[in-house]
Design a protein around this motif. Structure first.
Motif, mmCIF file in Angstrom:
data_model
loop_
_atom_site.group_PDB
_atom_site.id
_atom_site.type_symbol
_atom_site.label_atom_id
_atom_site.label_comp_id
_atom_site.label_asym_id
_atom_site.label_seq_id
_atom_site.Cartn_x
_atom_site.Cartn_y
_atom_site.Cartn_z
ATOM 1 N N ARG A 42 19.565 24.052 75.239
ATOM 2 C CA ARG A 42 20.465 23.844 76.369
ATOM 3 C C ARG A 42 19.855 24.486 77.611
ATOM 4 N NH1 ARG A 42 25.562 22.758 74.223
ATOM 5 N NH2 ARG A 42 26.062 21.919 76.282
ATOM 6 N N VAL A 43 19.911 23.788 78.726
ATOM 7 C CA VAL A 43 19.334 24.286 79.973
ATOM 8 C C VAL A 43 20.291 24.025 81.133
ATOM 9 C CG1 VAL A 43 16.913 24.052 79.286
ATOM 10 C CG2 VAL A 43 18.105 22.092 80.299
ATOM 11 N N VAL A 44 20.176 24.857 82.160
ATOM 12 C CA VAL A 44 20.913 24.657 83.402
ATOM 13 C C VAL A 44 19.940 24.019 84.395
ATOM 14 C CG1 VAL A 44 22.130 25.762 85.313
ATOM 15 C CG2 VAL A 44 22.409 26.628 82.982
ATOM 16 N N VAL A 45 20.337 22.887 84.973
ATOM 17 C CA VAL A 45 19.450 22.142 85.874
ATOM 18 C C VAL A 45 20.115 21.967 87.229
ATOM 19 C CG1 VAL A 45 18.306 20.916 83.992
ATOM 20 C CG2 VAL A 45 20.350 19.930 85.035
ATOM 21 N N GLY A 54 22.827 20.765 80.466
ATOM 22 C CA GLY A 54 22.389 19.618 79.683
ATOM 23 C C GLY A 54 21.608 20.037 78.458
ATOM 24 N N THR A 55 21.244 19.046 77.635
ATOM 25 C CA THR A 55 20.494 19.280 76.407
ATOM 26 C C THR A 55 19.140 18.585 76.500
ATOM 27 O OG1 THR A 55 22.566 19.331 75.138
ATOM 28 C CG2 THR A 55 20.519 19.051 73.893
ATOM 29 N N ASP A 85 27.006 30.563 79.703
ATOM 30 C CA ASP A 85 26.967 29.215 80.289
ATOM 31 C C ASP A 85 27.601 28.201 79.348
ATOM 32 O OD1 ASP A 85 25.629 29.994 82.617
ATOM 33 O OD2 ASP A 85 23.665 29.818 81.651
ATOM 34 N N ILE A 86 27.275 28.302 78.059
ATOM 35 C CA ILE A 86 27.794 27.348 77.082
ATOM 36 C C ILE A 86 29.303 27.515 76.907
ATOM 37 C CG2 ILE A 86 27.685 26.643 74.659
ATOM 38 C CD1 ILE A 86 24.734 27.471 74.684
ATOM 39 N N VAL A 87 29.766 28.765 76.852
ATOM 40 C CA VAL A 87 31.201 29.029 76.730
ATOM 41 C C VAL A 87 31.944 28.516 77.960
ATOM 42 C CG1 VAL A 87 32.959 30.843 76.637
ATOM 43 C CG2 VAL A 87 30.930 31.003 75.194
ATOM 44 N N GLN A 88 31.357 28.733 79.127
ATOM 45 C CA GLN A 88 31.976 28.263 80.360
ATOM 46 C C GLN A 88 32.091 26.746 80.371
ATOM 47 O OE1 GLN A 88 30.161 29.714 83.987
ATOM 48 N NE2 GLN A 88 30.932 28.002 85.185
ATOM 49 N N ARG A 89 31.054 26.057 79.886
ATOM 50 C CA ARG A 89 31.092 24.595 79.850
ATOM 51 C C ARG A 89 32.159 24.103 78.875
ATOM 52 N NH1 ARG A 89 31.998 20.441 82.098
ATOM 53 N NH2 ARG A 89 31.380 18.514 81.051
ATOM 54 N N LEU A 90 32.335 24.770 77.755
ATOM 55 C CA LEU A 90 33.383 24.393 76.798
ATOM 56 C C LEU A 90 34.768 24.539 77.434
ATOM 57 C CD1 LEU A 90 31.992 26.016 73.515
ATOM 58 C CD2 LEU A 90 32.092 23.578 74.073
#
Length: 262
Positions: A42-45, A54-55, A85-90
């Motif tokens: 997973r990356v922040v772009v 995104g993945t 970041d991943i928790v925030q996106r969820l």
């Protein structure tokens, strides 16, 4: 060639190329915190609409050169996604679902002539974007005020076409493959019933229409090419001299990538 990765933002979405910063490319074994991202990471772009999560996906070696973005492309990988970041996106996804449900109820209560397609929240949480389709102009000012009061954030309403809706939601065509607009098609070209007649296809609307209800984009793929060779597209000549011919010229897959050509 600068290093880059292909990134997907949703399982049904198309892949987008992003340049890797030199810091990631030049990272050595002693700098384990900055390795080059691998498929599945997973990356922040940085996108035209701001940061997004995104993945990373695999890149077919035969398409790598075509997918490489320009050296001065503003689309770059900012960093590897952290746990936060991943928790925030969820959390954002949960809020998007709730916003979709509430907005749908308000639209039905007021009888607005619009169809809600999707809700997205910005990565920084600064706004909610509501995508909808409608036959004409819709006065949604009252709806925006109510949604802003409900979610205490900036609200954007964006009207899209039915083709854009199909591209956004994804799905499978009658050919059994994922929709071209979802996977690789970069722009929507004009389609006419004349294209079906040139290929001697049945003029049954149900067979010629895609999920969007419009004529299928693939009706352009097998038109006679510039030299009049039927069903050759551009694959036999490396370029298309027919201005109404194959819409697939110059795309990342090249002519024939859709699988319609022999």
């Amino acid at each position: 060639m600068r290093s880059f990765v292909s990134v997907k933002f949703s399982p049904a979405g198309r892949t987008v190329s992003f340049l890797l910063p030199d810091l990631m490319v030049d990272a050595g074994p002693e700098d384990a915190s900055l390795p080059e991202p691998k498929p599945g990471d997973r990356v922040v772009v940085d996108t035209t609409d701001g940061y997004a999560l995104g993945t990373v996906t695999r890149i077919n070696s035969s398409l790598a050169e075509r997918r490489e973005p320009a050296a001065d492309s503003p689309q770059v990988v900012v960093r590897r996604a952290s746990h936060d970041d991943i928790v925030q996106r969820l959390k954002h996804q949960h809020r998007e679902q709730e916003a979709y449900r509430i907005a749908l109820l308000k639209i039905r209560e007021r009888g607005f002539g619009m169809k809600l397609a999707r809700v997205e929240q910005a990565f920084d949480g600064s706004k909610l974007i509501f995508y909808f389709t409608a036959d004409g102009r819709v006065d949604f000012r009252e709806l925006v005020r109510e949604l802003a009061a409900e979610f205490r954030t900036r609200i954007e309403m964006r009207q899209i076409g039915v083709r854009d809706e199909a591209k956004m939601l994804g799905g499978y065509g009658s050919c059994g493959r994922p929709l071209c607009c979802t996977t690789w098609l970069k722009s929507f070209e004009p389609i006419s019933i004349k294209m079906a007649k040139q290929q001697h296809l049945s003029l049954n609307p149900s067979k010629l229409s895609g999920q969007c209800g419009r004529l299928k984009c693939c009706l352009r793929y097998e038109l006679p090419n510039g030299e009049g060779v039927t069903h050759a597209g551009c694959s036999d000549h490396g370029g298309c001299s027919n201005p109404t011919g194959c819409a697939n010229c110059g795309t990342e897959g090249g002519c024939g990538s859709c699988g319609h050509h022999a």
